[in-house]
Design a protein around this motif. Structure first.
Motif, PDB file in Angstrom:
ATOM      1  N   GLU A 157       0.764  -1.143   0.036  1.00  0.00           N
ATOM      2  CA  GLU A 157      -0.107  -0.024   0.062  1.00  0.00           C
ATOM      3  C   GLU A 157       0.864   1.294   0.019  1.00  0.00           C
ATOM      4  OE1 GLU A 157      -3.549  -1.711   2.420  1.00  0.00           O
ATOM      5  OE2 GLU A 157      -3.517   0.531   2.472  1.00  0.00           O
ATOM      6  N   PRO A 158       1.977   1.367   0.812  1.00  0.00           N
ATOM      7  CA  PRO A 158       2.706   2.538   0.666  1.00  0.00           C
ATOM      8  C   PRO A 158       3.117   2.824  -0.614  1.00  0.00           C
ATOM      9  CG  PRO A 158       3.284   1.282   2.768  1.00  0.00           C
ATOM     10  CD  PRO A 158       2.317   0.305   2.109  1.00  0.00           C
ATOM     11  N   ALA A 159       3.873   1.558  -1.390  1.00  0.00           N
ATOM     12  CA  ALA A 159       4.323   1.805  -2.849  1.00  0.00           C
ATOM     13  C   ALA A 159       3.255   2.130  -3.705  1.00  0.00           C
ATOM     14  CB  ALA A 159       4.764   0.391  -3.186  1.00  0.00           C
ATOM     15  N   VAL A 160       1.824   1.996  -3.527  1.00  0.00           N
ATOM     16  CA  VAL A 160       0.957   2.287  -4.512  1.00  0.00           C
ATOM     17  C   VAL A 160       0.761   3.733  -4.025  1.00  0.00           C
ATOM     18  CG1 VAL A 160      -1.649   2.282  -4.955  1.00  0.00           C
ATOM     19  CG2 VAL A 160      -0.125  -0.074  -4.465  1.00  0.00           C
ATOM     20  N   ARG A 161       0.672   4.132  -2.776  1.00  0.00           N
ATOM     21  CA  ARG A 161       0.515   5.665  -2.618  1.00  0.00           C
ATOM     22  C   ARG A 161       1.602   6.688  -2.987  1.00  0.00           C
ATOM     23  NH1 ARG A 161      -0.904   3.404   2.618  1.00  0.00           N
ATOM     24  NH2 ARG A 161      -2.987   3.279   2.920  1.00  0.00           N
ATOM     25  N   SER A 162       2.730   6.110  -2.908  1.00  0.00           N
ATOM     26  CA  SER A 162       3.874   6.717  -3.355  1.00  0.00           C
ATOM     27  C   SER A 162       3.897   6.779  -4.928  1.00  0.00           C
ATOM     28  CB  SER A 162       5.140   6.083  -2.894  1.00  0.00           C
ATOM     29  OG  SER A 162       6.527   6.757  -3.387  1.00  0.00           O
ATOM     30  N   LYS A 163       3.578   6.001  -5.733  1.00  0.00           N
ATOM     31  CA  LYS A 163       3.544   6.115  -6.976  1.00  0.00           C
ATOM     32  C   LYS A 163       2.441   6.899  -7.592  1.00  0.00           C
ATOM     33  CE  LYS A 163       5.490   4.842 -10.791  1.00  0.00           C
ATOM     34  NZ  LYS A 163       6.940   5.112 -11.327  1.00  0.00           N
ATOM     35  N   ALA A 164       1.274   6.702  -6.943  1.00  0.00           N
ATOM     36  CA  ALA A 164       0.049   7.824  -7.280  1.00  0.00           C
ATOM     37  C   ALA A 164       0.562   9.034  -6.949  1.00  0.00           C
ATOM     38  CB  ALA A 164      -0.995   7.029  -6.396  1.00  0.00           C
ATOM     39  N   LEU A 218       2.849  10.210  -9.973  1.00  0.00           N
ATOM     40  CA  LEU A 218       2.165  10.051 -11.086  1.00  0.00           C
ATOM     41  C   LEU A 218       1.190  11.592 -11.115  1.00  0.00           C
ATOM     42  CD1 LEU A 218       1.377   6.460 -12.122  1.00  0.00           C
ATOM     43  CD2 LEU A 218       3.251   7.987 -13.080  1.00  0.00           C
ATOM     44  N   GLY A 219       0.754  11.785 -10.006  1.00  0.00           N
ATOM     45  CA  GLY A 219      -0.181  12.683 -10.060  1.00  0.00           C
ATOM     46  C   GLY A 219      -1.643  12.325  -9.875  1.00  0.00           C
ATOM     47  N   VAL A 220      -1.600  11.134  -9.313  1.00  0.00           N
ATOM     48  CA  VAL A 220      -3.120  10.344  -9.432  1.00  0.00           C
ATOM     49  C   VAL A 220      -3.706  10.495  -8.080  1.00  0.00           C
ATOM     50  CG1 VAL A 220      -4.436   8.145  -9.721  1.00  0.00           C
ATOM     51  CG2 VAL A 220      -2.388   8.768 -11.362  1.00  0.00           C
ATOM     52  N   SER A 221      -4.805  11.056  -7.978  1.00  0.00           N
ATOM     53  CA  SER A 221      -5.557  10.961  -6.521  1.00  0.00           C
ATOM     54  C   SER A 221      -6.233   9.673  -6.084  1.00  0.00           C
ATOM     55  CB  SER A 221      -6.408  12.133  -6.536  1.00  0.00           C
ATOM     56  OG  SER A 221      -7.280  11.996  -5.425  1.00  0.00           O
ATOM     57  N   LEU A 222      -6.098   9.113  -4.834  1.00  0.00           N
ATOM     58  CA  LEU A 222      -6.670   7.834  -4.294  1.00  0.00           C
ATOM     59  C   LEU A 222      -7.780   8.269  -3.617  1.00  0.00           C
ATOM     60  CD1 LEU A 222      -3.192   6.025  -3.383  1.00  0.00           C
ATOM     61  CD2 LEU A 222      -4.874   5.557  -5.538  1.00  0.00           C
ATOM     62  N   LYS A 223      -8.047   9.639  -3.411  1.00  0.00           N
ATOM     63  CA  LYS A 223      -9.205   9.899  -2.646  1.00  0.00           C
ATOM     64  C   LYS A 223     -10.570   9.483  -3.454  1.00  0.00           C
ATOM     65  CE  LYS A 223      -6.805  13.505  -0.135  1.00  0.00           C
ATOM     66  NZ  LYS A 223      -6.818  14.987   0.225  1.00  0.00           N
ATOM     67  N   PRO A 224     -11.438   9.176  -2.714  1.00  0.00           N
ATOM     68  CA  PRO A 224     -12.837   8.475  -3.494  1.00  0.00           C
ATOM     69  C   PRO A 224     -13.217  10.060  -3.750  1.00  0.00           C
ATOM     70  CG  PRO A 224     -12.796   7.769  -1.174  1.00  0.00           C
ATOM     71  CD  PRO A 224     -11.512   8.827  -1.367  1.00  0.00           C
ATOM     72  N   THR A 225     -13.988   9.983  -5.331  1.00  0.00           N
ATOM     73  CA  THR A 225     -14.636  11.107  -5.511  1.00  0.00           C
ATOM     74  C   THR A 225     -16.234  11.245  -5.446  1.00  0.00           C
ATOM     75  OG1 THR A 225     -14.924   9.845  -7.873  1.00  0.00           O
ATOM     76  CG2 THR A 225     -13.012  11.378  -7.399  1.00  0.00           C
ATOM     77  N   ASN A 226     -16.640  10.085  -4.896  1.00  0.00           N
ATOM     78  CA  ASN A 226     -18.128  10.103  -4.710  1.00  0.00           C
ATOM     79  C   ASN A 226     -18.637  10.346  -3.332  1.00  0.00           C
ATOM     80  OD1 ASN A 226     -17.130   7.659  -3.872  1.00  0.00           O
ATOM     81  ND2 ASN A 226     -18.369   6.233  -4.612  1.00  0.00           N
ATOM     82  N   GLN A 227     -17.866  10.991  -2.483  1.00  0.00           N
ATOM     83  CA  GLN A 227     -18.195  11.370  -1.116  1.00  0.00           C
ATOM     84  C   GLN A 227     -18.395  12.934  -0.941  1.00  0.00           C
ATOM     85  OE1 GLN A 227     -15.353   9.583   1.463  1.00  0.00           O
ATOM     86  NE2 GLN A 227     -16.245   7.524   1.365  1.00  0.00           N
TER      87      GLN A 227
END
Length: 70
Positions: free
Chosen positions: A43-50, A53-62
């Motif tokens: 999970e930390p690797a996914v967060r770091s790569k996101a 890359l400038g990708v948001s992992l925050k949910p957009t439907n809340q």
């Protein structure tokens, strides 16, 4: 001894396919834990790569401030 799926790619460079899958899953509001299992990274690797890359992992439907419709 079985090695957890999330450790299988530890220390190896990200492939363009993994980066593309990360973008796709993040756009679809997939939780970070599920993304990490599908890609085979921690999970930390996914967060770091996101972040790289400038990708948001925050949910957009809340809605903000936990407002509920009445």
């Amino acid at each position: 001894m079985n090695v957890p799926r999330s450790k299988r790619n530890a220390g190896t460079p990200w492939t363009p396919t993994q980066e593309r899958e990360l973008r796709t899953l993040a756009t679809g509001n997939t939780p970070t834990g599920v993304i990490s299992l599908k890609i085979g990274r921690t999970e930390p690797a996914v967060r770091s790569k996101a972040h790289d890359l400038g990708v948001s992992l925050k949910p957009t439907n809340q809605s903000p401030y936990n407002r509920r419709k009445r």
